[in-house]
Design a protein around this motif. Structure first.
Motif, mmCIF file in Angstrom:
data_model
loop_
_atom_site.group_PDB
_atom_site.id
_atom_site.type_symbol
_atom_site.label_atom_id
_atom_site.label_comp_id
_atom_site.label_asym_id
_atom_site.label_seq_id
_atom_site.Cartn_x
_atom_site.Cartn_y
_atom_site.Cartn_z
ATOM 1 N N GLN A 52 0.771 -1.343 0.241
ATOM 2 C CA GLN A 52 -0.330 0.076 -0.011
ATOM 3 C C GLN A 52 0.329 1.170 0.548
ATOM 4 O O GLN A 52 2.256 1.450 0.923
ATOM 5 N N ILE A 53 0.065 1.892 -1.001
ATOM 6 C CA ILE A 53 1.321 4.004 -0.920
ATOM 7 C C ILE A 53 0.371 4.561 0.162
ATOM 8 O O ILE A 53 -1.313 4.696 -0.291
ATOM 9 N N ASN A 54 1.244 5.360 0.932
ATOM 10 C CA ASN A 54 0.218 6.838 0.978
ATOM 11 C C ASN A 54 1.219 7.867 0.746
ATOM 12 O O ASN A 54 1.512 8.104 0.878
ATOM 13 N N TYR A 55 0.083 8.613 -0.127
ATOM 14 C CA TYR A 55 0.732 9.554 -0.132
ATOM 15 C C TYR A 55 0.685 10.881 0.082
ATOM 16 O O TYR A 55 1.373 11.859 0.208
ATOM 17 N N MET A 56 -0.424 10.543 1.485
ATOM 18 C CA MET A 56 0.083 11.657 2.234
ATOM 19 C C MET A 56 0.837 12.304 3.246
ATOM 20 O O MET A 56 1.910 12.506 3.960
ATOM 21 N N THR A 57 1.351 10.790 4.211
ATOM 22 C CA THR A 57 2.203 10.493 5.086
ATOM 23 C C THR A 57 3.875 9.991 4.271
ATOM 24 O O THR A 57 4.723 10.380 4.350
ATOM 25 N N GLY A 58 3.599 9.789 3.257
ATOM 26 C CA GLY A 58 4.875 9.052 2.130
ATOM 27 C C GLY A 58 6.007 8.216 2.640
ATOM 28 O O GLY A 58 6.602 7.862 2.274
ATOM 29 N N ARG A 59 4.553 7.039 2.494
ATOM 30 C CA ARG A 59 4.912 5.736 3.392
ATOM 31 C C ARG A 59 4.564 5.066 2.027
ATOM 32 O O ARG A 59 3.532 4.578 1.338
ATOM 33 N N ILE A 60 5.535 3.693 1.905
ATOM 34 C CA ILE A 60 4.538 2.549 0.756
ATOM 35 C C ILE A 60 5.228 1.293 2.228
ATOM 36 O O ILE A 60 6.450 1.081 2.858
#
Length: 87
Positions: free
Chosen positions: A29-37
């Motif tokens: 999963q990628i989270n664009y808001m937190t910059g985490r994959i």
């Protein structure tokens, strides 16, 4: 594994986790808001690599859409119609 990768000028932290999302069954999963994959740490190395590439393509898609290029729409249309890889 925790490392930072740069995708089109945007840094993302890649982390292996026990559970990517309790609400759905997914391998990454990628989270664009937190910059985490997030990558499922129970996967074999080869699968982790494929899942990471899949999430990277989502980031490329996001940035290409912002720049007015929608070449990835074909990919998402294919996935929506059941033509998706099982990565």
């Amino acid at each position: 594994m925790e490392k930072v990768i740069n995708i089109l000028g945007v840094p993302y932290t890649v982390e292996e986790v026990e559970c990517v999302d309790k609400g759905i069954l997914c391998k990454g999963q990628i989270n664009y808001m937190t910059g985490r994959i997030l990558i499922d740490k129970t996967l074999p190395k080869e699968h982790k690599d494929v899942v990471l590439l899949h999430e990277i393509l989502h980031a490329v898609e996001l940035n290409s859409d912002k720049n007015g290029w929608s070449g990835f729409q074909t990919l998402h249309s294919a996935e929506a119609n059941g033509y998706r890889d099982q990565a």
